[in-house]
Design a protein around this motif. Sequence first.
Motif, mmCIF file in Angstrom:
data_model
loop_
_atom_site.group_PDB
_atom_site.id
_atom_site.type_symbol
_atom_site.label_atom_id
_atom_site.label_comp_id
_atom_site.label_asym_id
_atom_site.label_seq_id
_atom_site.Cartn_x
_atom_site.Cartn_y
_atom_site.Cartn_z
ATOM 1 N N ASN A 96 45.357 64.147 -58.924
ATOM 2 C CA ASN A 96 44.102 63.494 -59.319
ATOM 3 C C ASN A 96 43.972 62.126 -58.670
ATOM 4 O OD1 ASN A 96 43.654 65.646 -61.124
ATOM 5 N ND2 ASN A 96 44.736 64.576 -62.773
ATOM 6 N N LYS A 155 38.013 68.351 -45.205
ATOM 7 C CA LYS A 155 37.332 68.657 -46.462
ATOM 8 C C LYS A 155 37.014 70.146 -46.540
ATOM 9 C CE LYS A 155 34.383 65.296 -45.801
ATOM 10 N NZ LYS A 155 33.220 64.406 -45.975
ATOM 11 N N GLY A 156 37.055 70.686 -47.753
ATOM 12 C CA GLY A 156 36.733 72.093 -47.961
ATOM 13 C C GLY A 156 37.938 73.010 -47.898
ATOM 14 N N LYS A 163 39.936 66.565 -51.576
ATOM 15 C CA LYS A 163 39.242 67.485 -52.468
ATOM 16 C C LYS A 163 38.345 66.686 -53.413
ATOM 17 C CE LYS A 163 42.784 67.634 -56.089
ATOM 18 N NZ LYS A 163 41.979 67.090 -57.178
ATOM 19 N N GLU A 164 37.483 67.375 -54.143
ATOM 20 C CA GLU A 164 36.602 66.690 -55.089
ATOM 21 C C GLU A 164 37.439 65.902 -56.095
ATOM 22 O OE1 GLU A 164 33.018 67.645 -58.299
ATOM 23 O OE2 GLU A 164 33.791 69.251 -57.007
ATOM 24 N N GLY A 165 37.140 64.624 -56.260
ATOM 25 C CA GLY A 165 37.910 63.765 -57.155
ATOM 26 C C GLY A 165 39.087 63.087 -56.480
ATOM 27 N N GLY A 166 39.422 63.507 -55.251
ATOM 28 C CA GLY A 166 40.501 62.879 -54.504
ATOM 29 C C GLY A 166 41.888 63.224 -55.030
ATOM 30 N N SER A 196 41.010 58.776 -51.062
ATOM 31 C CA SER A 196 39.623 59.260 -51.059
ATOM 32 C C SER A 196 38.967 58.772 -49.767
ATOM 33 C CB SER A 196 38.861 58.750 -52.275
ATOM 34 O OG SER A 196 38.775 57.336 -52.250
ATOM 35 N N GLU A 197 37.746 59.236 -49.536
ATOM 36 C CA GLU A 197 37.033 58.838 -48.314
ATOM 37 C C GLU A 197 36.666 57.367 -48.359
ATOM 38 O OE1 GLU A 197 34.348 61.938 -46.446
ATOM 39 O OE2 GLU A 197 34.206 62.384 -48.579
#
Length: 197
Positions: A96, A155-156, A163-166, A196-197
């Motif tokens: 997470n 990504k993806g 990923k979503e949420g890093g 994260s980005e």
Amino acid sequence: MTKWMLFSGLIFTVLLGGCTDTEDDMEETRNHGTEPGIETSGSLNDETDKIDVTLYDGDKETVGNVIIRPVYNGVKVTLEGSDLPPGTHGFHIHENGICEAPDFESAGGHFNPTDAGHGFEHPEGPHAGDLPNIEVDQDGNVFADALAEMVTLEKGENHSLLKEGGTALIIHSGADDYESQPSGDAGERIACGVISE
């Protein structure tokens, strides 16, 4: 006839010299910007493709910076830290992208999209987020490079750190024994940084 042989020999020498230079240039190009055992590919080592992560301790003080770069066989993780306890410490990627002080439990478990066992020495391991231990010197400083071969910054992808949420990087109070479940008996989480980005 002698002049023709002399001229042919001169042409051959020039061509041979040109080939040698070309081979040297190609070798230099292949090795530019790489380190032993870590191959970069195409634009993957461009500055725009790196991720910068700041690590904080439980008092929300900055204790390190990490640069994550994609390489041919995974991602390269470069850590530079200070004001850390001397000794050997576990260092992992967690699932997470949340670093809530003081215990950083919000980061969840190790990043493990393949549901593997923990540890480089476990028969069903390692987790994708398992990294080698780091060594902090007596002055509290550390510089370390690690290769994470089972993750990507694309990504993806199922094993993407973005990923979503890093995701997060965690330093533990003790050493990872590379086999105890679920996290190598590495102790408390003493530093955390969000990927994260």
